[in-house]
Structures are given as structure tokens and as C-alpha cells.
Write a protein that holds these residues in place. Structure first.
Motif, short mmCIF file in Angstrom:
data_model
loop_
_atom_site.label_atom_id
_atom_site.label_comp_id
_atom_site.label_asym_id
_atom_site.label_seq_id
_atom_site.Cartn_x
_atom_site.Cartn_y
_atom_site.Cartn_z
N GLU A 33 -36.22 -0.09 42.38
CA GLU A 33 -36.72 0.57 41.17
C GLU A 33 -38.23 0.75 41.23
O GLU A 33 -38.76 1.80 40.85
N GLN A 86 -26.78 -2.29 39.17
CA GLN A 86 -27.82 -1.49 38.56
C GLN A 86 -27.32 -0.64 37.40
O GLN A 86 -28.05 0.19 36.90
N VAL A 91 -26.83 1.09 34.15
CA VAL A 91 -27.73 1.11 33.00
C VAL A 91 -26.99 0.72 31.74
O VAL A 91 -26.00 1.34 31.37
N LEU A 127 -32.23 -2.48 29.34
CA LEU A 127 -33.46 -1.74 29.52
C LEU A 127 -34.54 -2.16 28.53
O LEU A 127 -35.72 -2.04 28.80
N ARG A 160 -33.16 3.71 35.69
CA ARG A 160 -33.81 2.49 35.22
C ARG A 160 -35.32 2.57 35.40
O ARG A 160 -36.08 2.15 34.53
N ARG A 174 -37.61 2.56 31.88
CA ARG A 174 -38.46 1.42 31.58
C ARG A 174 -39.81 1.86 31.01
O ARG A 174 -40.58 1.06 30.50
#
Length: 239
Positions: free
Chosen positions: A98, A139, A141, A146, A233, A237
Motif C-alpha cells: 500500500e 486486503q 476493503v 479504513l 486502501r 486512507r
């Protein structure tokens, strides 16, 4: 489905609804690390189905399949909660990917290619693909995740396979904002990754079905899914 003696034939009912267990297991497996075996999910799901058959009453006011789906998924989650199957190394690798994507997007002002992500991570393309395969499902979402800064303070399933939290108005409002950001972020994914996300989440297709449509292997679909979610992600963020 009754026996000659007029009692319910549980074996026949289990056979009838076994495809429901398989469907839920196939949908869930793509959200979980590669160490989780599909057959294990199916076995636990069949136990959940048996419990649903024993407890269901038409007076509950819900269709049996709806009731059974909840029991099957619940049985699978209970089993997963008892297992320690996500290593700290996997979490670090996830964050590294990420971070690499975020840095490249800032520099390039476009979605980075796989080869560029691999180079940023100091990996060959083959090593990067292997890393994506190892991270299958880790991973995915979830809006709750988040918005959570202290990831290591709670269990993986609490973040990635959460219970229903719609009763919290503040959380619901945050989720609505995040959903809008998610729609925008998905629209900026590379085309093939958009297809994978759409087929999996909007059309409830499993990896095998998606692979057949795209003309690639299931492993490649899993890699594309992991990479797409890593991009999302990294983007979300910022919100």
C-alpha cells in the motif's frame, strides 16, 4: 422431504441446500488468506446448515435460505476466529505494498503499473505476483478498517469480517462518506481491475467464474483482486 415414516429427511435436506454452503464458501474464500482451505470452510458450513435445519421455524417470518445463510456464515466465522492464521509478516507486506502504491501515485500522478510497484518494493515482477497471491483476502476493503488507525490492537476478523454495526449513527455517517469515496476510487482503477471488482462484488461471481470471463487463471484473478484492493486502501486512507 419426508421419510416413509413421515418424519423430515435431514439427509435429503442437507443435500438440497449443500450448494448454498458451497456458494457462501466460494464467495468468502477470496477474502481470506491462502492458508485457509476451501474444504474446511465447506465442512464447517455444513455444520451450520445442520444447525439451521434443526432450529428453523416458519413462524420466524424469514425465508429458510436467508436464515440458513446467516447460520452458515456465522459457523464459518466462528471457526476462523478460533484460528491464528494471519501472521505479522503478512500485515507488514500488505502495508509495504500500500505504501509503495501511494508513493508512486504521488510521483507519477497516475495508477502505477505492476512492474513499477515491484521495482519500488525492490522485487522482481514474479516476486511481486507471489506476494499478491500470499495476501489473498488480507486486503479486502472494509470501511471500519479504513477508519481505524490502531490496526494491530484488534483481531483481523473484527476489522475485515465485522459484525453489523449499523446501529451506530456516527459510524453509519462515516461509512456513507467512505462509500462515496470508494465509488470514486474504483472508477480510477485500471480497467481489468475494475472488471474484477465489479464481477466479484456487484455480480457475486467467484474466482473461477471471473477467470473464465477474463481468460486467465484463478491465481491471476486473485492477484488482480489483491492489487486492486491495495490501490483502493492506499487511496482511501487519504479520507
Amino acid at each position: 422431504m419426508y421419510t416413509p415414516k413421515g418424519t423430515l429427511d435431514r439427509d435429503a435436506q442437507l443435500r438440497q441446500y449443500a450448494p448454498l454452503v458451497h456458494r457462501i464458501a466460494h464467495l468468502m474464500i477470496a477474502r481470506l488468506p491462502a492458508s485457509v482451505e476451501l474444504d474446511d470452510l465447506i465442512q464447517v458450513g455444513m455444520i451450520g446448515l445442520a444447525e439451521a435445519l434443526a432450529r428453523y421455524e416458519p413462524s420466524m417470518g424469514v425465508q429458510f435460505e436467508t436464515f440458513a445463510s446467516q447460520r452458515i456464515r456465522g459457523a464459518m466465522l466462528d471457526e476462523l476466529r478460533e484460528a491464528d492464521w494471519l501472521s505479522r509478516g503478512s500485515r507488514k507486506l500488505q502495508k509495504d505494498i500500500e505504501g509503495a502504491i501511494h508513493r508512486l501515485e504521488q510521483r507519477l500522478q497516475r495508477p502505477p503499473r505492476e512492474s513499477e510497484i515491484a521495482e519500488e518494493l525492490g522485487m522482481t515482477l514474479a516476486q511481486y505476483h507471489e506476494a499478491l497471491s500470499r495476501l489473498r483476502g488480507t486486503q479486502l476493503v472494509y470501511l471500519e478498517d479504513l477508519g481505524n488507525k490502531g490496526e494491530d490492537e484488534e483481531g483481523f476478523l473484527d476489522r475485515y469480517l465485522p459484525e453489523d454495526r449499523d446501529a451506530d449513527p456516527e459510524r453509519l455517517l462515516a461509512d456513507q462518506r467512505m462509500r462515496a469515496a470508494l465509488v470514486e476510487a474504483i472508477a480510477k482503477l485500471p480497467e481489468r481491475e475494475q472488471y474484477v471488482m465489479s464481477m466479484y462484488y456487484e455480480h457475486d461471481m467467484n474466482l473461477k467464474e471471473i477467470a473464465a470471463v477474463l481468460g486467465v487463471t484463478e491465481s491471476r484473478v486473485s492477484q488482480l483482486h489483491s492489487q486492486a484492493v491495495a490501490r483502493l486502501r492506499a487511496k482511501l486512507r487519504e479520507h
